[in-house]
Design an enzyme around this catalytic site. Structure first.
Site, PDB file in Angstrom:
ATOM      1  N   ASP A   8     -40.360 -38.573   4.626  1.00 30.66           N
ATOM      2  CA  ASP A   8     -41.640 -38.818   5.272  1.00 30.66           C
ATOM      3  C   ASP A   8     -41.524 -40.167   5.981  1.00 30.66           C
ATOM      4  O   ASP A   8     -40.418 -40.740   6.078  1.00 30.66           O
ATOM      5  CB  ASP A   8     -42.803 -38.742   4.273  1.00 30.66           C
ATOM      6  CG  ASP A   8     -42.847 -39.941   3.325  1.00 30.66           C
ATOM      7  OD1 ASP A   8     -41.889 -40.759   3.320  1.00 30.66           O
ATOM      8  OD2 ASP A   8     -43.834 -40.067   2.581  1.00 30.66           O
ATOM      9  N   CYS A  65     -38.720 -40.702   0.396  1.00 31.09           N
ATOM     10  CA  CYS A  65     -40.088 -41.079   0.756  1.00 31.09           C
ATOM     11  C   CYS A  65     -40.253 -42.545   0.382  1.00 31.09           C
ATOM     12  O   CYS A  65     -39.255 -43.226   0.147  1.00 31.09           O
ATOM     13  CB  CYS A  65     -41.120 -40.159   0.109  1.00 31.09           C
ATOM     14  SG  CYS A  65     -41.128 -40.145  -1.691  1.00 31.09           S
ATOM     15  N   THR A  67     -41.367 -44.102  -2.327  1.00 29.58           N
ATOM     16  CA  THR A  67     -40.863 -44.388  -3.677  1.00 29.58           C
ATOM     17  C   THR A  67     -39.786 -43.416  -4.131  1.00 29.58           C
ATOM     18  O   THR A  67     -39.108 -43.682  -5.127  1.00 29.58           O
ATOM     19  CB  THR A  67     -42.011 -44.277  -4.695  1.00 29.58           C
ATOM     20  OG1 THR A  67     -42.550 -42.944  -4.611  1.00 29.58           O
ATOM     21  CG2 THR A  67     -43.108 -45.293  -4.409  1.00 29.58           C
ATOM     22  N   HIS A  98     -24.210 -35.725 -15.638  1.00 22.08           N
ATOM     23  CA  HIS A  98     -24.974 -35.124 -16.742  1.00 22.08           C
ATOM     24  C   HIS A  98     -25.979 -34.075 -16.279  1.00 22.08           C
ATOM     25  O   HIS A  98     -26.328 -33.182 -17.054  1.00 22.08           O
ATOM     26  CB  HIS A  98     -25.739 -36.211 -17.512  1.00 22.08           C
ATOM     27  CG  HIS A  98     -24.852 -37.038 -18.397  1.00 22.08           C
ATOM     28  ND1 HIS A  98     -25.340 -37.803 -19.433  1.00 22.08           N
ATOM     29  CD2 HIS A  98     -23.502 -37.225 -18.397  1.00 22.08           C
ATOM     30  CE1 HIS A  98     -24.333 -38.417 -20.054  1.00 22.08           C
ATOM     31  NE2 HIS A  98     -23.209 -38.093 -19.424  1.00 22.08           N
ATOM     32  N   HIS A 133     -23.499 -30.671 -21.342  1.00 24.04           N
ATOM     33  CA  HIS A 133     -24.496 -30.835 -20.281  1.00 24.04           C
ATOM     34  C   HIS A 133     -24.834 -29.492 -19.632  1.00 24.04           C
ATOM     35  O   HIS A 133     -25.953 -29.296 -19.159  1.00 24.04           O
ATOM     36  CB  HIS A 133     -23.987 -31.852 -19.268  1.00 24.04           C
ATOM     37  CG  HIS A 133     -23.622 -33.163 -19.892  1.00 24.04           C
ATOM     38  ND1 HIS A 133     -24.555 -33.972 -20.504  1.00 24.04           N
ATOM     39  CD2 HIS A 133     -22.419 -33.760 -20.062  1.00 24.04           C
ATOM     40  CE1 HIS A 133     -23.945 -35.042 -21.009  1.00 24.04           C
ATOM     41  NE2 HIS A 133     -22.647 -34.929 -20.749  1.00 24.04           N
TER      42      HIS A 133
HETATM   43  C1  RB5 Z   1     -46.602 -42.564   1.616  1.00 22.17           C
HETATM   44  O1  RB5 Z   1     -47.435 -43.648   1.802  1.00 22.17           O
HETATM   45  C2  RB5 Z   1     -46.102 -42.518   0.189  1.00 22.17           C
HETATM   46  O2  RB5 Z   1     -47.119 -42.107  -0.657  1.00 22.17           O
HETATM   47  C3  RB5 Z   1     -44.899 -41.588   0.079  1.00 22.17           C
HETATM   48  O3  RB5 Z   1     -43.897 -42.038   0.921  1.00 22.17           O
HETATM   49  C4  RB5 Z   1     -44.258 -41.473  -1.286  1.00 22.17           C
HETATM   50  O4  RB5 Z   1     -43.969 -42.725  -1.807  1.00 22.17           O
HETATM   51  C5  RB5 Z   1     -44.917 -40.588  -2.232  1.00 22.17           C
HETATM   52  O5  RB5 Z   1     -44.465 -40.390  -3.372  1.00 22.17           O
END
Ligand code: RB5
Length: 153
Positions: A8, A65, A67, A98, A133
């Protein structure tokens, strides 16, 4: 190797770097987007990459994304996907050894590009260890099965 990648807006810049790395290493890359820093909804790219791996169209996937959390949640909803959210070289390697990871998830707002690219390289070249595993991976899709004989390591 044929590798699907997607992000994203929060992972866009890192995904672009990873595409350059993978093509430079000679891999065939299918980039499902996003293709600009404009805001998009991560489940769209996450599901497309996961389905391409689950169907066998691609052997592996990389999702980014902000995080890595949203992408890992989405990808792991697709049967056959073992998406591993990794933050360092150790988790990237262990995800393969694993967990037989077939999708690597990372946070573009968490990891700097140099480390992320080293993680991708380690993740691509580390083999699955099998053995105990394999048994554990087989148990993931059998939640009704009662298991009282875990090895503790
Ligand atoms: C976008 O702002 C953010 O929420 C997305 O990139 C991600 O971190 C979601 O888990």
């Amino acid at each position: 190797m044929k590798i699907a990648i997607g992000s994203d807006h929060g992972g866009f810049e890192l995904k672009e770097e990873i595409r350059g790395l993978l093509t430079g290493l000679g891999h065939q890359v299918m980039d499902v987007g996003c293709h600009s820093p404009d805001s998009v909804d991560y489940p769209i790219q996450g599901r497309e990459v996961a389905e391409s791996v689950a169907s066998g169209r691609c052997e592996r996937g990389v999702l980014v994304c902000g995080t890595g959390i949203g992408m890992s949640i989405v990808a792991n909803r697709v049967p056959g996907i073992r998406a591993t959210l990794c933050h360092d070289l150790f988790t990237a390697r262990m995800g393969r050894e694993h967990n037989d990871s077939n999708i690597l998830c990372m946070g573009g707002r968490v990891i700097e590009p140099g480390l992320a690219k080293e993680m991708v390289k380690v993740w691509l070249m580390t083999p699955f260890k099998g053995g105990r595993h394999s048994r554990r991976i087989n148990m993931i899709d059998l939640p009704e099965q009662k298991n009282d004989s875990f090895e503790a390591h």
